[in-house]
Design a protein around this motif. Structure first.
Motif, PDB file in Angstrom:
ATOM      1  N   ASN A   2       0.810  -1.219   0.000  1.00  0.00           N
ATOM      2  CA  ASN A   2       0.000   0.000   0.000  1.00  0.00           C
ATOM      3  C   ASN A   2       0.847   1.276   0.000  1.00  0.00           C
ATOM      4  OD1 ASN A   2       0.524   0.922   2.729  1.00  0.00           O
ATOM      5  ND2 ASN A   2      -0.836  -0.675   3.465  1.00  0.00           N
ATOM      6  N   GLU A   3       0.161   2.379  -0.203  1.00  0.00           N
ATOM      7  CA  GLU A   3       0.806   3.696  -0.301  1.00  0.00           C
ATOM      8  C   GLU A   3       1.613   4.028   0.950  1.00  0.00           C
ATOM      9  OE1 GLU A   3      -0.463   8.311   0.376  1.00  0.00           O
ATOM     10  OE2 GLU A   3      -2.040   6.844   0.024  1.00  0.00           O
ATOM     11  N   LEU A   4       1.063   3.738   2.111  1.00  0.00           N
ATOM     12  CA  LEU A   4       1.737   4.051   3.373  1.00  0.00           C
ATOM     13  C   LEU A   4       3.085   3.333   3.454  1.00  0.00           C
ATOM     14  CD1 LEU A   4       1.869   5.222   6.245  1.00  0.00           C
ATOM     15  CD2 LEU A   4       0.468   3.289   6.992  1.00  0.00           C
ATOM     16  N   VAL A   5       3.089   2.042   3.186  1.00  0.00           N
ATOM     17  CA  VAL A   5       4.322   1.257   3.264  1.00  0.00           C
ATOM     18  C   VAL A   5       5.336   1.750   2.237  1.00  0.00           C
ATOM     19  CG1 VAL A   5       5.334  -1.046   2.972  1.00  0.00           C
ATOM     20  CG2 VAL A   5       3.182  -0.777   4.235  1.00  0.00           C
ATOM     21  N   SER A   6       4.884   1.963   1.004  1.00  0.00           N
ATOM     22  CA  SER A   6       5.785   2.439  -0.054  1.00  0.00           C
ATOM     23  C   SER A   6       6.414   3.770   0.317  1.00  0.00           C
ATOM     24  CB  SER A   6       5.028   2.609  -1.373  1.00  0.00           C
ATOM     25  OG  SER A   6       4.459   1.414  -1.778  1.00  0.00           O
ATOM     26  N   ARG A   7       5.580   4.686   0.781  1.00  0.00           N
ATOM     27  CA  ARG A   7       6.051   6.027   1.114  1.00  0.00           C
ATOM     28  C   ARG A   7       7.040   6.009   2.276  1.00  0.00           C
ATOM     29  NH1 ARG A   7       1.881  10.982   2.109  1.00  0.00           N
ATOM     30  NH2 ARG A   7       3.263  12.227   3.396  1.00  0.00           N
ATOM     31  N   VAL A   8       6.711   5.263   3.316  1.00  0.00           N
ATOM     32  CA  VAL A   8       7.606   5.190   4.472  1.00  0.00           C
ATOM     33  C   VAL A   8       8.926   4.530   4.082  1.00  0.00           C
ATOM     34  CG1 VAL A   8       7.944   4.113   6.736  1.00  0.00           C
ATOM     35  CG2 VAL A   8       5.812   5.313   6.234  1.00  0.00           C
ATOM     36  N   ALA A   9       8.860   3.414   3.364  1.00  0.00           N
ATOM     37  CA  ALA A   9      10.080   2.712   2.960  1.00  0.00           C
ATOM     38  C   ALA A   9      10.987   3.639   2.153  1.00  0.00           C
ATOM     39  CB  ALA A   9       9.731   1.463   2.151  1.00  0.00           C
ATOM     40  N   GLU A  10      10.401   4.344   1.198  1.00  0.00           N
ATOM     41  CA  GLU A  10      11.178   5.223   0.339  1.00  0.00           C
ATOM     42  C   GLU A  10      11.749   6.422   1.100  1.00  0.00           C
ATOM     43  OE1 GLU A  10      10.234   8.113  -3.398  1.00  0.00           O
ATOM     44  OE2 GLU A  10       9.421   6.085  -3.497  1.00  0.00           O
ATOM     45  N   ASN A  11      10.912   7.093   1.880  1.00  0.00           N
ATOM     46  CA  ASN A  11      11.339   8.320   2.558  1.00  0.00           C
ATOM     47  C   ASN A  11      12.234   8.081   3.769  1.00  0.00           C
ATOM     48  OD1 ASN A  11       9.976   9.793   0.638  1.00  0.00           O
ATOM     49  ND2 ASN A  11       8.173  10.127   1.902  1.00  0.00           N
ATOM     50  N   VAL A  12      12.112   6.909   4.395  1.00  0.00           N
ATOM     51  CA  VAL A  12      12.943   6.602   5.558  1.00  0.00           C
ATOM     52  C   VAL A  12      14.211   5.868   5.134  1.00  0.00           C
ATOM     53  CG1 VAL A  12      13.002   5.390   7.797  1.00  0.00           C
ATOM     54  CG2 VAL A  12      10.931   6.603   7.086  1.00  0.00           C
ATOM     55  N   GLY A  13      14.156   5.217   3.959  1.00  0.00           N
ATOM     56  CA  GLY A  13      15.318   4.493   3.470  1.00  0.00           C
ATOM     57  C   GLY A  13      15.442   3.096   4.049  1.00  0.00           C
ATOM     58  N   ILE A  14      14.300   2.430   4.241  1.00  0.00           N
ATOM     59  CA  ILE A  14      14.283   1.058   4.747  1.00  0.00           C
ATOM     60  C   ILE A  14      13.545   0.172   3.749  1.00  0.00           C
ATOM     61  CG2 ILE A  14      14.481   1.705   7.182  1.00  0.00           C
ATOM     62  CD1 ILE A  14      11.476   1.474   7.472  1.00  0.00           C
ATOM     63  N   THR A  15      13.678  -1.134   3.895  1.00  0.00           N
ATOM     64  CA  THR A  15      13.000  -2.042   2.970  1.00  0.00           C
ATOM     65  C   THR A  15      11.496  -2.016   3.222  1.00  0.00           C
ATOM     66  OG1 THR A  15      13.073  -3.984   4.408  1.00  0.00           O
ATOM     67  CG2 THR A  15      15.006  -3.596   2.995  1.00  0.00           C
ATOM     68  N   PRO A  16      10.706  -2.314   2.203  1.00  0.00           N
ATOM     69  CA  PRO A  16       9.250  -2.371   2.393  1.00  0.00           C
ATOM     70  C   PRO A  16       8.838  -3.372   3.475  1.00  0.00           C
ATOM     71  CG  PRO A  16       9.768  -2.313   0.062  1.00  0.00           C
ATOM     72  CD  PRO A  16      11.085  -2.479   0.798  1.00  0.00           C
ATOM     73  N   GLU A  17       9.564  -4.475   3.584  1.00  0.00           N
ATOM     74  CA  GLU A  17       9.226  -5.481   4.608  1.00  0.00           C
ATOM     75  C   GLU A  17       9.415  -4.928   6.015  1.00  0.00           C
ATOM     76  OE1 GLU A  17       9.991  -7.153   0.771  1.00  0.00           O
ATOM     77  OE2 GLU A  17      11.423  -6.057   2.016  1.00  0.00           O
ATOM     78  N   VAL A  18      10.522  -4.218   6.230  1.00  0.00           N
ATOM     79  CA  VAL A  18      10.774  -3.613   7.540  1.00  0.00           C
ATOM     80  C   VAL A  18       9.759  -2.496   7.796  1.00  0.00           C
ATOM     81  CG1 VAL A  18      12.426  -2.257   8.911  1.00  0.00           C
ATOM     82  CG2 VAL A  18      13.203  -4.248   7.613  1.00  0.00           C
ATOM     83  N   ALA A  19       9.479  -1.701   6.779  1.00  0.00           N
ATOM     84  CA  ALA A  19       8.504  -0.615   6.923  1.00  0.00           C
ATOM     85  C   ALA A  19       7.138  -1.165   7.305  1.00  0.00           C
ATOM     86  CB  ALA A  19       8.402   0.189   5.622  1.00  0.00           C
ATOM     87  N   GLU A  20       6.722  -2.215   6.622  1.00  0.00           N
ATOM     88  CA  GLU A  20       5.419  -2.819   6.886  1.00  0.00           C
ATOM     89  C   GLU A  20       5.300  -3.272   8.344  1.00  0.00           C
ATOM     90  OE1 GLU A  20       3.048  -5.548   3.925  1.00  0.00           O
ATOM     91  OE2 GLU A  20       4.511  -6.760   5.022  1.00  0.00           O
ATOM     92  N   LYS A  21       6.307  -3.978   8.813  1.00  0.00           N
ATOM     93  CA  LYS A  21       6.298  -4.486  10.186  1.00  0.00           C
ATOM     94  C   LYS A  21       6.361  -3.333  11.198  1.00  0.00           C
ATOM     95  CE  LYS A  21       8.358  -8.212  12.844  1.00  0.00           C
ATOM     96  NZ  LYS A  21       9.354  -9.284  12.809  1.00  0.00           N
ATOM     97  N   ALA A  22       7.241  -2.371  10.945  1.00  0.00           N
ATOM     98  CA  ALA A  22       7.409  -1.245  11.873  1.00  0.00           C
ATOM     99  C   ALA A  22       6.146  -0.392  11.953  1.00  0.00           C
ATOM    100  CB  ALA A  22       8.602  -0.387  11.443  1.00  0.00           C
TER     101      ALA A  22
END
Length: 129
Positions: A2-22
């Motif tokens: 989803n948009e939230l995971v993609s945006r956080v992963a990209e802007n924070v510089g972490i993998t989508p998997e880590v972003a999703e869990k976090a």
């Protein structure tokens, strides 16, 4: 993803998997700690957020060894969440960026009033967002 995971992963510089869990862990924490009505409205308003909370809400609970146990004895709160996120490999800068980005997305979907109520209802959270 989803948009939230993609945006956080990209802007924070972490993998989508880590972003999703976090994100799931953070929103689950808010669901437990924040004003019930406001946090429910906020989570429902963000596309994909209810699923992330359902999937990762319990992650990190009861972990953290001595430090986690010590923080839990002081009520846990934001510091315990930080410890849980660090155990996922995130540094303080990434955790702060994760929180700011997630709250920014929440504001876009749920509005300032709802998000402000959520943030104000969790002691210490405002310094991170």
């Amino acid at each position: 993803m989803n948009e939230l995971v993609s945006r956080v992963a990209e802007n924070v510089g972490i993998t989508p998997e880590v972003a999703e869990k976090a994100i799931g862990m953070m929103l689950g924490f808010l669901q437990r700690e924040a004003d019930d009505g406001a946090v429910a409205r906020m989570i429902e308003a963000i596309p994909g957020a209810p699923e992330l909370v359902a999937q990762f809400n319990g992650e990190g609970e009861g972990s953290g060894g001595l430090l986690g146990g010590l923080m839990a004895s002081f009520g846990g709160g934001v510091m315990a969440l930080g410890q849980q996120l660090m155990s996922q490999g995130l540094g303080m800068g990434e955790i702060t960026a994760l929180a700011k980005e997630t709250i920014a997305v929440a504001r876009e979907h749920a509005g300032d009033e709802v998000v402000d109520t959520v943030v104000a209802s969790v002691p210490g959270l405002s310094q991170f967002v």
